[in-house]
Scaffold this motif. Structure first.
Motif, PDB file in Angstrom:
ATOM      1  N   GLY A 163      34.501  18.456 -32.945  1.00 28.50           N
ATOM      2  CA  GLY A 163      33.781  17.567 -33.860  1.00 28.50           C
ATOM      3  C   GLY A 163      34.739  16.863 -34.796  1.00 28.50           C
ATOM      4  O   GLY A 163      35.827  17.386 -35.105  1.00 28.50           O
ATOM      5  N   ALA A 164      34.349  15.673 -35.236  1.00 26.16           N
ATOM      6  CA  ALA A 164      35.246  14.877 -36.088  1.00 26.16           C
ATOM      7  C   ALA A 164      34.462  14.161 -37.188  1.00 26.16           C
ATOM      8  O   ALA A 164      34.823  13.066 -37.608  1.00 26.16           O
ATOM      9  CB  ALA A 164      36.019  13.880 -35.227  1.00 26.16           C
ATOM     10  N   GLY A 165      33.398  14.802 -37.655  1.00 24.51           N
ATOM     11  CA  GLY A 165      32.621  14.226 -38.752  1.00 24.51           C
ATOM     12  C   GLY A 165      33.082  14.791 -40.087  1.00 24.51           C
ATOM     13  O   GLY A 165      34.186  15.347 -40.207  1.00 24.51           O
ATOM     14  N   GLY A 166      32.230  14.660 -41.081  1.00 23.43           N
ATOM     15  CA  GLY A 166      32.564  15.142 -42.424  1.00 23.43           C
ATOM     16  C   GLY A 166      32.826  16.643 -42.443  1.00 23.43           C
ATOM     17  O   GLY A 166      33.723  17.118 -43.148  1.00 23.43           O
ATOM     18  N   ASN A 223      36.591  15.644 -29.806  1.00 24.15           N
ATOM     19  CA  ASN A 223      35.292  15.102 -30.221  1.00 24.15           C
ATOM     20  C   ASN A 223      34.699  14.247 -29.116  1.00 24.15           C
ATOM     21  O   ASN A 223      35.435  13.668 -28.314  1.00 24.15           O
ATOM     22  CB  ASN A 223      35.471  14.241 -31.489  1.00 24.15           C
ATOM     23  N   ARG A 224      33.359  14.194 -29.074  1.00 21.52           N
ATOM     24  CA  ARG A 224      32.661  13.343 -28.104  1.00 21.52           C
ATOM     25  C   ARG A 224      33.228  11.925 -28.160  1.00 21.52           C
ATOM     26  O   ARG A 224      33.551  11.324 -27.161  1.00 21.52           O
ATOM     27  CB  ARG A 224      31.163  13.365 -28.438  1.00 21.52           C
ATOM     28  N   THR A 225      33.356  11.386 -29.390  1.00 26.31           N
ATOM     29  CA  THR A 225      33.970  10.072 -29.575  1.00 26.31           C
ATOM     30  C   THR A 225      35.420  10.324 -29.980  1.00 26.31           C
ATOM     31  O   THR A 225      35.715  10.599 -31.145  1.00 26.31           O
ATOM     32  CB  THR A 225      33.240   9.294 -30.695  1.00 26.31           C
ATOM     33  N   ARG A 230      37.434   9.021 -33.120  1.00 29.63           N
ATOM     34  CA  ARG A 230      37.222   9.605 -34.456  1.00 29.63           C
ATOM     35  C   ARG A 230      38.164  10.794 -34.670  1.00 29.63           C
ATOM     36  O   ARG A 230      38.663  11.004 -35.775  1.00 29.63           O
ATOM     37  CB  ARG A 230      35.770  10.071 -34.623  1.00 29.63           C
ATOM     38  N   SER A 265      32.177  22.274 -35.268  1.00 31.53           N
ATOM     39  CA  SER A 265      31.735  21.606 -36.508  1.00 31.53           C
ATOM     40  C   SER A 265      30.737  20.508 -36.205  1.00 31.53           C
ATOM     41  O   SER A 265      30.325  19.783 -37.113  1.00 31.53           O
ATOM     42  CB  SER A 265      32.945  21.005 -37.241  1.00 31.53           C
ATOM     43  N   THR A 266      30.323  20.368 -34.949  1.00 29.44           N
ATOM     44  CA  THR A 266      29.370  19.291 -34.623  1.00 29.44           C
ATOM     45  C   THR A 266      27.972  19.680 -35.091  1.00 29.44           C
ATOM     46  O   THR A 266      27.685  20.854 -35.329  1.00 29.44           O
ATOM     47  CB  THR A 266      29.309  19.009 -33.105  1.00 29.44           C
ATOM     48  N   SER A 267      27.122  18.677 -35.172  1.00 26.54           N
ATOM     49  CA  SER A 267      25.739  18.958 -35.552  1.00 26.54           C
ATOM     50  C   SER A 267      24.878  19.240 -34.318  1.00 26.54           C
ATOM     51  O   SER A 267      23.659  19.340 -34.419  1.00 26.54           O
ATOM     52  CB  SER A 267      25.184  17.777 -36.353  1.00 26.54           C
ATOM     53  N   ALA A 268      25.520  19.385 -33.135  1.00 27.02           N
ATOM     54  CA  ALA A 268      24.774  19.554 -31.886  1.00 27.02           C
ATOM     55  C   ALA A 268      23.855  20.783 -31.910  1.00 27.02           C
ATOM     56  O   ALA A 268      22.723  20.720 -31.438  1.00 27.02           O
ATOM     57  CB  ALA A 268      25.749  19.638 -30.718  1.00 27.02           C
ATOM     58  N   SER A 283      29.905  18.597 -25.317  1.00 22.83           N
ATOM     59  CA  SER A 283      30.482  18.694 -23.963  1.00 22.83           C
ATOM     60  C   SER A 283      31.860  19.350 -24.037  1.00 22.83           C
ATOM     61  O   SER A 283      32.828  18.720 -24.465  1.00 22.83           O
ATOM     62  CB  SER A 283      30.548  17.328 -23.276  1.00 22.83           C
TER      63      SER A 283
HETATM   64  P1  ATR Z   1      28.853  16.037 -40.375  1.00 20.91           P
HETATM   65  O1  ATR Z   1      29.100  15.475 -41.734  1.00 20.91           O
HETATM   66  O2  ATR Z   1      27.824  17.131 -40.349  1.00 20.91           O
HETATM   67  O3  ATR Z   1      30.104  16.425 -39.675  1.00 20.91           O
HETATM   68  P2  ATR Z   1      28.720  13.572 -38.886  1.00 20.91           P
HETATM   69  O4  ATR Z   1      29.785  12.961 -39.707  1.00 20.91           O
HETATM   70  O5  ATR Z   1      27.533  12.773 -38.481  1.00 20.91           O
HETATM   71  O6  ATR Z   1      28.127  14.866 -39.573  1.00 20.91           O
HETATM   72  O7  ATR Z   1      29.419  14.160 -37.556  1.00 20.91           O
HETATM   73  C1  ATR Z   1      28.696  14.847 -36.589  1.00 20.91           C
HETATM   74  C2  ATR Z   1      29.677  15.361 -35.534  1.00 20.91           C
HETATM   75  O8  ATR Z   1      28.923  16.035 -34.524  1.00 20.91           O
HETATM   76  C3  ATR Z   1      30.460  14.280 -34.825  1.00 20.91           C
HETATM   77  O9  ATR Z   1      31.704  14.794 -34.432  1.00 20.91           O
HETATM   78  C4  ATR Z   1      29.565  13.998 -33.606  1.00 20.91           C
HETATM   79  O10 ATR Z   1      30.234  13.414 -32.517  1.00 20.91           O
HETATM   80  P3  ATR Z   1      30.463  11.809 -32.477  1.00 20.91           P
HETATM   81  O11 ATR Z   1      31.589  11.515 -33.426  1.00 20.91           O
HETATM   82  O12 ATR Z   1      30.815  11.531 -31.078  1.00 20.91           O
HETATM   83  O13 ATR Z   1      29.146  11.197 -32.905  1.00 20.91           O
HETATM   84  C5  ATR Z   1      29.170  15.406 -33.261  1.00 20.91           C
HETATM   85  N1  ATR Z   1      27.953  15.539 -32.458  1.00 20.91           N
HETATM   86  C6  ATR Z   1      26.671  15.435 -32.873  1.00 20.91           C
HETATM   87  N2  ATR Z   1      25.817  15.656 -31.843  1.00 20.91           N
HETATM   88  C7  ATR Z   1      26.583  15.924 -30.746  1.00 20.91           C
HETATM   89  C8  ATR Z   1      26.315  16.248 -29.384  1.00 20.91           C
HETATM   90  N3  ATR Z   1      25.068  16.338 -28.941  1.00 20.91           N
HETATM   91  N4  ATR Z   1      27.359  16.469 -28.566  1.00 20.91           N
HETATM   92  C9  ATR Z   1      28.626  16.382 -29.013  1.00 20.91           C
HETATM   93  N5  ATR Z   1      28.961  16.077 -30.295  1.00 20.91           N
HETATM   94  C10 ATR Z   1      27.954  15.860 -31.150  1.00 20.91           C
END
Ligand code: ATR
Length: 271
Positions: free
Chosen positions: A127-130, A151-153, A156, A188-191, A199
């Motif tokens: 994961g690469a979000g906040g 990260n999926r993307t 980031r 750390s993802t919200s998945a 993935s």
């Molecule tokens: P937060 O502040 O909780 O980290 P965010 O900045 O929206 O929230 O980041 C969410 C993270 O979860 C991101 O890394 C997101 O991947 P993307 O950058 O590709 O969007 C990841 N994420 C959320 N749902 C996902 C899923 N179903 N599979 C894989 N990664 C997921």
């Protein structure tokens, strides 16, 4: 009486008041701690109103206001600067608003409480979000030898690597992860919130001592179950991190170090 609050929107679900009241009792403090649901366009005013009260000492900040809290703070700790997000505000007696990010400190404290040896370890951060940004500096400071972000993307993840500029920190795509054998794997993802697995087909769990999901709930998350099936020795959810980040905030406000493990146990029983 010293006053505290947690700001969020929504905030009704927050267990922060329960946690801080337990800390206060164990440290012999008498505190007032409330939940404040700030309007989405009214965070700065809600904060200003709260700190008008001379008894207001500090507050926690949760989704979606952590970036706004970062912008409001006039002094920032290193973790908050790195994360560009603030989860704890403290009104210094001189009047300045100090901003901290204790999320990563909480994660590291919980990993250590479970016997993790972070020094020299290889860590994979998914994961690469906040949430990911907030934990990178404390993990590096704890002495991990390699911190790989995936990260999926992928862009980031690379953006984070570029912004930190630390040689232990690299990004890898999912395809390249089959050659990396992490000791600790952190989701750390919200998945998990949507019962989804990011993935991670190529992630190697065989040498993993601790798989950590920052999300928590009544039942083990789908990521925790996957990690155990794939060979991880231990799978943990984020309840301990929640309590430890709160403890770090409590210490900033009161200079007292509360006991955390009884609070984790009590919250777990109440889930
Ligand atoms: P937060 O502040 O909780 O980290 P965010 O900045 O929206 O929230 O980041 C969410 C993270 O979860 C991101 O890394 C997101 O991947 P993307 O950058 O590709 O969007 C990841 N994420 C959320 N749902 C996902 C899923 N179903 N599979 C894989 N990664 C997921």
């Amino acid at each position: 009486m010293k006053k505290f609050a947690v700001f969020g929107n929504p905030v009704a679900h927050s267990v922060s008041p329960t946690i801080h009241q337990m800390f206060a009792r164990s440290c012999g403090e008498d505190i007032d701690y409330i939940k404040i649901e700030a309007p989405l366009d009214g965070f700065a005013k809600a904060i200003a109103d709260f700190f008008e009260d001379k008894d207001a000492v500090g507050c926690n900040v949760t989704v979606p206001f952590k970036q706004q809290a970062y912008a409001l703070a006039t002094q920032l700790n290193q973790e908050a600067r790195a994360a560009q997000a603030v989860n704890t505000l403290y009104k210094h007696p001189e009047g300045k608003l100090h901003g901290y990010n204790t999320d990563g400190i909480g994660l590291v404290a919980d990993l250590l409480a479970h016997g993790a040896q972070l020094k020299g370890q290889k860590v994979l951060l998914i994961g690469a979000g906040g949430a990911a940004r907030g934990v990178i500096h404390p993990l590096l400071a704890a002495g991990v030898s390699t911190l790989v972000i995936t990260n999926r993307t992928q862009e980031r993840a690379q953006e984070i690597v570029d912004s930190f500029q630390q040689e232990q920190l690299v990004s890898l795509t999912n395809q390249k992860l089959d050659k990396f054998t992490p000791d600790i794997i952190i989701n750390s993802t919200s998945a998990s919130l949507n019962q989804q697995l990011p993935s991670i087909q190529n992630v190697k769990f065989e040498q993993c001592q601790i798989a950590y999901d920052m999300v928590y709930g009544k039942a083990p998350t789908i990521f925790m179950e996957h990690a155990k099936q794939q060979g991880s020795s231990l799978a943990l959810d984020g309840l301990g991190m929640l309590v430890e980040q709160a403890a770090a905030a409590f210490t900033i406000w009161t200079e007292k170090k509360p006991e955390t493990r009884p609070v984790v146990t009590a919250l777990r029983e109440a889930l």
